[in-house]
Design an enzyme around this catalytic site. Sequence first.
Site, PDB file in Angstrom:
ATOM      1  N   HIS A 111       1.085  -1.036   0.052  1.00 21.70           N
ATOM      2  CA  HIS A 111      -0.397   0.004   0.170  1.00 21.70           C
ATOM      3  C   HIS A 111       0.500   1.051   0.069  1.00 21.70           C
ATOM      4  O   HIS A 111       1.538   1.284   0.134  1.00 21.70           O
ATOM      5  CB  HIS A 111      -0.762  -0.168   1.309  1.00 21.70           C
ATOM      6  CG  HIS A 111      -2.549   0.936   0.928  1.00 21.70           C
ATOM      7  ND1 HIS A 111      -2.968   0.093   0.567  1.00 21.70           N
ATOM      8  CD2 HIS A 111      -2.410   2.590   1.471  1.00 21.70           C
ATOM      9  CE1 HIS A 111      -4.607   1.576  -0.016  1.00 21.70           C
ATOM     10  NE2 HIS A 111      -3.466   2.088   1.368  1.00 21.70           N
TER      11      HIS A 111
ATOM     12  N   ASP B 168     -13.611   3.257   6.716  1.00 19.81           N
ATOM     13  CA  ASP B 168     -13.347   4.155   6.321  1.00 19.81           C
ATOM     14  C   ASP B 168     -13.297   3.965   4.753  1.00 19.81           C
ATOM     15  O   ASP B 168     -13.136   5.548   4.575  1.00 19.81           O
ATOM     16  CB  ASP B 168     -11.574   3.236   6.531  1.00 19.81           C
ATOM     17  CG  ASP B 168     -10.567   3.399   4.991  1.00 19.81           C
ATOM     18  OD1 ASP B 168      -9.875   4.728   5.913  1.00 19.81           O
ATOM     19  OD2 ASP B 168     -10.168   3.312   4.170  1.00 19.81           O
TER      20      ASP B 168
ATOM     21  N   ARG C 241     -13.398  13.163   3.876  1.00 17.83           N
ATOM     22  CA  ARG C 241     -11.969  13.591   4.220  1.00 17.83           C
ATOM     23  C   ARG C 241     -11.133  14.020   2.917  1.00 17.83           C
ATOM     24  O   ARG C 241     -10.414  14.938   2.943  1.00 17.83           O
ATOM     25  CB  ARG C 241     -10.735  12.622   4.862  1.00 17.83           C
ATOM     26  CG  ARG C 241     -10.841  11.956   6.325  1.00 17.83           C
ATOM     27  CD  ARG C 241     -10.543  10.434   6.762  1.00 17.83           C
ATOM     28  NE  ARG C 241      -8.766  11.558   6.421  1.00 17.83           N
ATOM     29  CZ  ARG C 241      -8.171  10.293   6.023  1.00 17.83           C
ATOM     30  NH1 ARG C 241      -7.893   9.257   5.705  1.00 17.83           N
ATOM     31  NH2 ARG C 241      -6.491  10.596   6.138  1.00 17.83           N
TER      32      ARG C 241
ATOM     33  N   SER D 196      -6.458   4.216   8.612  1.00 17.50           N
ATOM     34  CA  SER D 196      -6.885   4.442   6.901  1.00 17.50           C
ATOM     35  C   SER D 196      -6.134   2.936   6.808  1.00 17.50           C
ATOM     36  O   SER D 196      -7.126   1.886   5.865  1.00 17.50           O
ATOM     37  CB  SER D 196      -7.453   5.536   6.488  1.00 17.50           C
ATOM     38  OG  SER D 196      -7.251   5.309   4.835  1.00 17.50           O
TER      39      SER D 196
ATOM     40  N   LYS E 119      -7.028  -1.325   6.577  1.00 19.86           N
ATOM     41  CA  LYS E 119      -7.596  -2.122   4.716  1.00 19.86           C
ATOM     42  C   LYS E 119      -6.964  -3.474   5.212  1.00 19.86           C
ATOM     43  O   LYS E 119      -7.378  -3.704   4.534  1.00 19.86           O
ATOM     44  CB  LYS E 119      -7.461  -0.766   4.320  1.00 19.86           C
ATOM     45  CG  LYS E 119      -8.715  -0.459   3.819  1.00 19.86           C
ATOM     46  CD  LYS E 119      -8.637   0.887   2.349  1.00 19.86           C
ATOM     47  CE  LYS E 119      -7.171   1.582   2.225  1.00 19.86           C
ATOM     48  NZ  LYS E 119      -7.967   2.896   2.974  1.00 19.86           N
TER      49      LYS E 119
END
Length: 438
Positions: A85, A164, A171, A186, A190
């Site tokens: 990520h 999220d 956001r 966040s 995930k």
Amino acid sequence: MTIHPAELIQRKRDGGELGDDEVSELVLGFARGDVPDYQMSAFCMAVMFRGLTSAETLAMTEAFVGSGETIDMAAQLGRRVVDKHSTGGVGDKTSIAVGPIVAACGVPLGKMSGRGLGHTGGTLDKLESIPGFRVELALDEFIAQVRDVGMAIIGQTADLVPADKKLYALRDVTATVDSVALIAASIMSKKIAAGAEAIVLDVKVGDGAFMKSLEDARVLAEAMLELGTRAGRDVVCLLTDMDQPLGNAVGNALELREAIATLRGEGPPDFTELVLTACSRLLALSDLGIDEAEGRRRAEDALADGSATAAYERWIRAQGGDPSEDALPRAPIVVEVEAPGAGYVTRLGAIQVGLAALHLGAGRRTKEDTIDHSVGIVCRRKRGDDVRAGEVLAEVHARDEASAAEAAREVLAAYELGEEQPKTRSILLDERSSVSAA
Ligand code: URA
């Protein structure tokens, strides 16, 4: 609902701390629709200024995870699944190249991605440039695809971390993205919910990243390492340069083309280096029992022998897409941005290029906006390059002449030319890890 959101907002605004249950109820209440957007926006803004303690960040992460289902990949596949990520940057298509390489090396990768935030692009938006590609798979389809095809990248379904998903969109349009605690919760929620045991996190640093300094990026890395360790995951954080766009292409279909070229071994040097570094770490964390040097060698082989491209095509077809480059949309107008004089590129502002792409329609200004997948920018010259007057610095791909002209002005302003060649800066700036000995 037993909490009073306004009181929690006020307490956070004034620098106080919330209890685990309060954080949890706020997040879950928001996910259910009981806490309205305006109160959650105000809460996030208070967090921007006051931050969250480690305990609050953990409570938020756990509430995100608890808002939906979770997957135990090891139990489902009998394999150690890996994940990667990025904290978000400009021109960041790394996962689209990393996934197929790792899969080609025999390591399953299952990843849940997000959409673009602010001036940064999102992997899902990029993948949706591909006609027919489905980002929303049911969880059993996701697991079956990781098992049978070797990889899957999906969006946040209603089943996994819905809180999220909802907060991320809010956001994005309320200037509350770049908070260490909110980003850490966040991303890690995930990763934890999607079930991978080994995770490589690309923490972007610089002008085009949410973390502008190496110091801040280290704080974010440490926060994510802590959340990962508490959840029993092995995590490596690569802190990488985002002072200029990554690779050359910025914009959804343009980035897809660059990722595909990289899988053939024809990618830009900085992007290729980052992709191979991430792959070497993922392969070393996998159940293959190899070290990083061997991981790098296998990743390079996958580019050279065509197996990475074959894995890409298998993956895209499995999610309903057409993997050929010709299927990707092309913008009708292409305008070249020329160097006004000679010199070295001393600076190429990532955020300016990212915003130019956003203004062209490659990203969203409000959460309801639709994206034009064809538009964007290709930076032909990057920091350190020597250019002559009139040489092409960049191409602007646009839907009409007016937006092309405006973006060309913005892109030109992102370039600074000087007489002295700037020092070369490696794409990998630092690394942190928390890996169990087992
Ligand atoms: N990427 C995420 O998944 N979440 C954030 O908050 C920022 C980047």
